[in-house]
Motif scaffolding. Sequence first.
Motif, PDB file in Angstrom:
ATOM      1  N   GLU A 121      28.416 -15.275  10.008  1.00 30.75           N
ATOM      2  CA  GLU A 121      27.330 -14.853   9.133  1.00 30.75           C
ATOM      3  C   GLU A 121      26.116 -14.313   9.876  1.00 30.75           C
ATOM      4  N   ALA A 122      25.869 -14.813  11.080  1.00 25.84           N
ATOM      5  CA  ALA A 122      24.648 -14.395  11.764  1.00 25.84           C
ATOM      6  C   ALA A 122      24.793 -14.561  13.267  1.00 25.84           C
ATOM      7  N   HIS A 123      24.041 -13.742  13.965  1.00 24.97           N
ATOM      8  CA  HIS A 123      23.933 -13.860  15.419  1.00 24.97           C
ATOM      9  C   HIS A 123      22.453 -13.658  15.747  1.00 24.97           C
ATOM     10  N   PHE A 124      21.801 -14.752  16.113  1.00 32.78           N
ATOM     11  CA  PHE A 124      20.389 -14.704  16.451  1.00 32.78           C
ATOM     12  C   PHE A 124      20.249 -14.545  17.955  1.00 32.78           C
ATOM     13  N   VAL A 125      19.625 -13.467  18.382  1.00 36.83           N
ATOM     14  CA  VAL A 125      19.489 -13.132  19.798  1.00 36.83           C
ATOM     15  C   VAL A 125      18.297 -13.875  20.400  1.00 36.83           C
ATOM     16  N   GLU A 126      18.539 -14.506  21.539  1.00 34.85           N
ATOM     17  CA  GLU A 126      17.522 -15.287  22.240  1.00 34.85           C
ATOM     18  C   GLU A 126      16.728 -16.136  21.244  1.00 34.85           C
ATOM     19  N   LEU A 140      26.312 -22.556  16.607  1.00 35.10           N
ATOM     20  CA  LEU A 140      26.824 -22.792  17.947  1.00 35.10           C
ATOM     21  C   LEU A 140      26.419 -21.696  18.908  1.00 35.10           C
ATOM     22  N   ASP A 141      26.586 -22.005  20.157  1.00 38.21           N
ATOM     23  CA  ASP A 141      26.341 -21.021  21.213  1.00 38.21           C
ATOM     24  C   ASP A 141      27.514 -20.051  21.194  1.00 38.21           C
ATOM     25  N   PRO A 142      27.267 -18.761  20.963  1.00 37.02           N
ATOM     26  CA  PRO A 142      28.372 -17.812  20.863  1.00 37.02           C
ATOM     27  C   PRO A 142      29.168 -17.642  22.150  1.00 37.02           C
ATOM     28  N   ARG A 143      28.659 -18.161  23.268  1.00 38.01           N
ATOM     29  CA  ARG A 143      29.435 -18.130  24.510  1.00 38.01           C
ATOM     30  C   ARG A 143      30.548 -19.176  24.490  1.00 38.01           C
ATOM     31  N   ASN A 144      30.500 -20.096  23.551  1.00 38.21           N
ATOM     32  CA  ASN A 144      31.514 -21.136  23.434  1.00 38.21           C
ATOM     33  C   ASN A 144      32.711 -20.560  22.671  1.00 38.21           C
ATOM     34  N   GLY A 195      24.989 -18.481  17.082  1.00 40.59           N
ATOM     35  CA  GLY A 195      25.905 -17.909  16.102  1.00 40.59           C
ATOM     36  C   GLY A 195      26.020 -18.854  14.921  1.00 40.59           C
ATOM     37  N   VAL A 196      26.126 -18.288  13.720  1.00 41.67           N
ATOM     38  CA  VAL A 196      26.286 -19.080  12.510  1.00 41.67           C
ATOM     39  C   VAL A 196      27.585 -18.661  11.832  1.00 41.67           C
ATOM     40  N   TYR A 197      28.419 -19.647  11.523  1.00 44.90           N
ATOM     41  CA  TYR A 197      29.695 -19.446  10.845  1.00 44.90           C
ATOM     42  C   TYR A 197      29.687 -20.333   9.612  1.00 44.90           C
ATOM     43  N   ALA A 198      30.268 -19.864   8.503  1.00 42.56           N
ATOM     44  CA  ALA A 198      30.215 -20.662   7.276  1.00 42.56           C
ATOM     45  C   ALA A 198      31.427 -20.391   6.400  1.00 42.56           C
TER      46      ALA A 198
END
Length: 188
Positions: free
Chosen positions: A157-162, A138-142, A174-177
């Motif tokens: 688990e992860a935050h991929f920038v741009e 998801l978009d971490p701004r959400n 953003g990745v959540y699991a």
Amino acid sequence: MSLPWEFHPVDGVRTRLDLLREDDLDALHAIQSDPEVCRYLLYEPRTRDEVERRIAEDSTAMRLEKNDDYVQPAIRDLDGTLLGTMYFHLTSVDDLTAEIGWLLGTPYQGRGHAREAAELVLEQAFDEVGLHRVYAELDPRNAASVALCLRLGMRHEAHFVEHMRFKGEWADTGVYAILDHEWRARRT
């Protein structure tokens, strides 16, 4: 893993998951054409014709058997009012992994329906399908979706920038699991 798996309607305390129907067109169009609802989605607000095509496709997607199969059930209250949709996408049979997502109309947000619907899907994912890992991208701004992931017991688990071009600009992902044994530990 119990494949093939057929989606079946399921009831929570206040929420029901079942298949989308043709008569959901007006309600789903109201949701998917709302710019605020679509703000963090990969698509722009949809036209009535686009929503009609989505219903035709998604209402028949009810079986998980191979990679990329998905179901997109309706989220309803117990009176049958369409509140939104869930997304449950089998991403890897070999790795017993699927993606989850949700979409709720603005009037129904913040009332616990998305959480209950996501819990119903996670129960099916782990208890019926036999998955090992379910994740959300998801978009971490959400902030509302991030908070929901955390309430479900998902870990960041992860935050991929741009990470991707999104509606004309670079956006993070953003990745959540959550794993099967983590889900079961939360349920006991």
